[in-house]
Motif scaffolding. Structure first.
Motif, short mmCIF file in Angstrom:
data_model
loop_
_atom_site.label_atom_id
_atom_site.label_comp_id
_atom_site.label_asym_id
_atom_site.label_seq_id
_atom_site.Cartn_x
_atom_site.Cartn_y
_atom_site.Cartn_z
N THR A 193 0.79 -1.07 -0.05
CA THR A 193 -0.05 0.00 -0.02
C THR A 193 1.03 1.21 -0.16
OG1 THR A 193 -1.57 1.27 1.18
CG2 THR A 193 -0.06 -0.01 2.50
N THR A 194 0.48 2.39 -0.70
CA THR A 194 1.13 3.52 -0.84
C THR A 194 0.36 4.75 -0.15
OG1 THR A 194 0.48 3.75 -3.02
CG2 THR A 194 2.45 2.85 -2.76
N ASP A 195 0.98 5.60 0.43
CA ASP A 195 0.59 6.84 0.87
C ASP A 195 1.19 8.09 0.67
OD1 ASP A 195 -1.39 8.31 2.27
OD2 ASP A 195 -0.53 8.01 4.11
N ARG A 196 0.68 9.12 0.28
CA ARG A 196 1.41 10.30 -0.05
C ARG A 196 1.89 10.97 1.35
NH1 ARG A 196 1.41 14.23 -4.20
NH2 ARG A 196 -0.31 13.04 -5.23
N ARG A 197 3.38 11.43 1.38
CA ARG A 197 3.46 11.85 2.69
C ARG A 197 2.87 13.19 2.83
NH1 ARG A 197 9.84 11.99 3.48
NH2 ARG A 197 9.17 12.65 5.62
N ARG A 198 2.57 13.29 4.04
CA ARG A 198 1.75 14.59 4.22
C ARG A 198 2.50 15.23 5.69
NH1 ARG A 198 -3.65 11.60 5.60
NH2 ARG A 198 -2.02 10.24 6.51
N GLY A 199 2.32 16.57 5.77
CA GLY A 199 2.68 17.39 6.85
C GLY A 199 4.35 17.44 7.12
N THR A 200 5.01 17.85 5.85
CA THR A 200 6.50 17.79 5.61
C THR A 200 6.95 19.55 6.07
OG1 THR A 200 6.09 18.63 3.36
CG2 THR A 200 6.70 16.33 3.76
N MET A 379 5.05 7.06 0.75
CA MET A 379 5.81 6.05 1.32
C MET A 379 4.98 4.92 1.24
SD MET A 379 5.63 5.92 5.55
CE MET A 379 3.79 5.75 5.71
N ILE A 380 5.61 3.98 1.09
CA ILE A 380 5.24 2.34 0.44
C ILE A 380 5.40 1.44 1.57
CG2 ILE A 380 7.13 1.62 -0.51
CD1 ILE A 380 5.11 0.56 -2.90
N THR A 381 4.24 0.80 1.92
CA THR A 381 4.46 -0.12 2.87
C THR A 381 4.25 -1.47 2.30
OG1 THR A 381 3.67 1.42 4.52
CG2 THR A 381 3.55 -0.89 5.18
N LEU A 382 5.19 -2.65 2.91
CA LEU A 382 4.82 -3.94 2.42
C LEU A 382 4.56 -4.62 3.64
CD1 LEU A 382 5.12 -6.68 0.73
CD2 LEU A 382 7.64 -6.38 1.02
N VAL A 383 3.40 -5.60 3.76
CA VAL A 383 2.99 -6.27 4.83
C VAL A 383 3.19 -7.73 4.23
CG1 VAL A 383 1.07 -6.98 6.19
CG2 VAL A 383 1.35 -4.52 5.45
N GLY A 384 3.80 -8.63 5.16
CA GLY A 384 4.32 -9.86 4.52
C GLY A 384 5.52 -10.17 4.59
N ASP A 385 5.82 -11.50 4.80
CA ASP A 385 7.25 -11.99 4.66
C ASP A 385 7.45 -12.75 3.20
OD1 ASP A 385 9.83 -12.69 5.11
OD2 ASP A 385 9.24 -14.50 6.22
#
Length: 496
Positions: A193-200, A379-385
């Motif tokens: 999942t990806t999320d645009r970075r906020r609050g820089t 910011m991209i997140t990987l959940v899982g091995d």
């Protein structure tokens, strides 16, 4: 099959020929032309009176011409006294526009369903609709076939050590499709999942410190307590009136079942069990904290991996952010996880009037458009091995390369995956998508079906591309529809 005719549109004549060959038939003759101004003209050259007619027409790069051909062919067959007209659409056009994305948007997929009904269609056969709820748009029966059994069989026959692989969804909207394939193959699954970075422009540490020191109570209650404390400062309180309050601790640990437990809860319970006359409460809290530190297990935390994404590619943690201004270059870069957690208290979730964040089309198409912005950082997140394992990144279609390349680089560069397969039913490949996927070093194989026509020259220039055949699935669906048999066996996974 007697009293059956199969007509081919201009979008997929090769697929129609394979379907007819599997059924022992030849395509019925029809003349499809265009006038000089672009109008479509159709002439049916075979008698269709009291016949069961199937018109095979898929989406194509010339999508609007394909739709008009299909509608005119259905109307011509209906006007020729055909007994029943069935539209076979391996790729349903405008399937990504199945809901309103804005207050003045159009539900184009429903409009196309209405057009098919007005033209005279009595049955629709398609493969892997982008949104399965689209079947409710039609007033006639819809058979939404799945390419999952074909994909699963190809994986078992062509992927070495496939039993140790992991099925990964490249966005939250495709988790249902991914879990279905993972259950069929009895494999583990993951999520990217990806999320645009906020609050820089704000300091994350300052915000988090304020939040940690702030107890969430009503303002009136806080004012009343402050007044009572000021009044009580003049005289000492009786010994029994003083209540022990546990020290607040923001760190969260897990028990043996993986459920989150605050250390403050455990320390307070340990304090209550202890005898206040024989043991100091602060000593009890220190002992419980030390015990929690010794029992802490970070195995679950290792299965969640974060990375920075700039212009659709994974970059190192010390890579300069393109969104920072010249004045902000002197400020120390804040931790991305801290900033995301801090901004969540101030920025509301992006929920539109059209629907929530679980929509597959919004989580796929909008991500690809956002990746094209050179000033945006995600910011991209990987959940899982996925370490040292083969990864199957699965979705219903491949149109733009941004989210596919980002997911592949994440599982390889961050998750240390061994091999990546990009698998989808419909290979739309808009623009230079196929060429970019071919050039990506993190992608080893691209697997699609022949539901959408792909230029032969592009196929020859792509050594990673594998095209699976849907003609047997569609031919069997046509045969069962003609004889009135159930199509449920087409959804089952048959072992080798």
């Amino acid at each position: 099959m007697r009293n059956t005719l199969i007509f081919a549109g201009n979008s997929c004549p090769a697929l129609t020929g394979q379907i007819c060959e599997n059924l022992g038939m030849t395509p019925a003759k029809a003349e499809l032309t265009q006038f000089s101004n672009g109008e479509t003209s159709v002439r049916i050259l075979t008698s269709v009176r009291e016949k069961d007619v199937f018109v095979v027409q898929s989406g194509s790069p010339r999508i609007n011409d394909s739709i008009m051909e299909l509608l005119i062919m259905i109307s011509a067959c209906k006007g020729g006294s055909a007994n029943k007209v069935t539209a076979v659409l391996p790729y349903f056009p405008y399937s990504r526009q199945s809901k309103k994305k804005s207050p003045r948007g159009a539900i184009t997929a429903r409009m196309l369903a209405n057009l098919l009904g007005v033209a005279g269609v009595k049955h629709v056969v398609t493969v892997d609709l982008h949104a399965s709820q689209m079947q409710g748009f039609f007033r006639c029966p819809v058979d939404n076939l799945h390419a999952e059994p074909i994909i699963a069989k190809w994986i078992k026959r062509n992927v070495p050590n496939w039993r140790e692989a992991v099925v990964v969804s490249k966005n939250p909207g495709g988790t249902k499709r991914v879990t279905s394939l993972a259950d069929a193959l009895k494999l583990n699954f993951g999520l990217v999942t990806t999320d645009r970075r906020r609050g820089t422009n704000m300091t994350g540490s300052m915000i988090m410190n304020q939040l940690d020191g702030l107890e969430r109570r009503p303002i009136s209650e806080s004012l009343a307590q402050s007044d009572s404390q000021q009044a009580a400062s003049d005289k000492p309180a009786p010994p029994r009136a003083r209540a022990r309050t546990p020290v607040r601790n923001a760190r969260i640990v897990t028990d043996s079942q993986g459920s989150p437990i605050r250390t403050s809860d455990l320390s307070s319970s340990a304090t209550n069990l202890a005898d206040p006359s024989t043991e100091d409460p602060s000593t009890t809290r220190r002992k419980s904290s030390a015990q929690l530190d010794s029992d802490y297990d970070d195995r679950r935390a290792q299965e969640v991996i974060h990375g920075r994404l700039i212009q659709g590619h994974i970059v190192e943690d010390d890579f300069p952010s393109p969104a920072r201004s010249t004045a902000a270059n002197s400020v120390h870069e804040d931790d991305p996880m801290t900033m995301s957690h801090a901004s969540s208290f101030f920025a509301p979730d992006r929920q539109s009037l059209a629907g929530g964040a679980n929509n597959n089309e919004s989580s796929s198409d909008e991500e690809d458009n956002a990746f094209e912005d050179p000033k945006a950082e995600h910011m991209i997140t990987l959940v899982g091995d996925v370490k040292n394992r083969t990864v199957f990144i699965v979705d219903d279609m491949i149109d733009k390369p941004g989210s596919w390349i980002a997911a592949a680089e994440t599982v390889v560069k961050r998750g240390m995956a061994k091999k990546v397969y990009c698998i989808a039913t419909h290979g739309v490949f808009g623009g230079d998508c196929l060429e970019q996927l071919q050039a990506c070093e993190c992608i080893d194989t691209i697997v699609v079906t022949n539901s959408f026509p792909i230029n032969e020259e592009r196929v020859k220039n792509s050594s990673k591309l594998v095209i699976l055949d849907l003609s047997f699935l569609l031919a069997e669906a046509i045969r069962r529809n003609h004889y009135g048999e159930s199509i449920s066996p087409l959804f089952q996974h048959i072992g080798d």
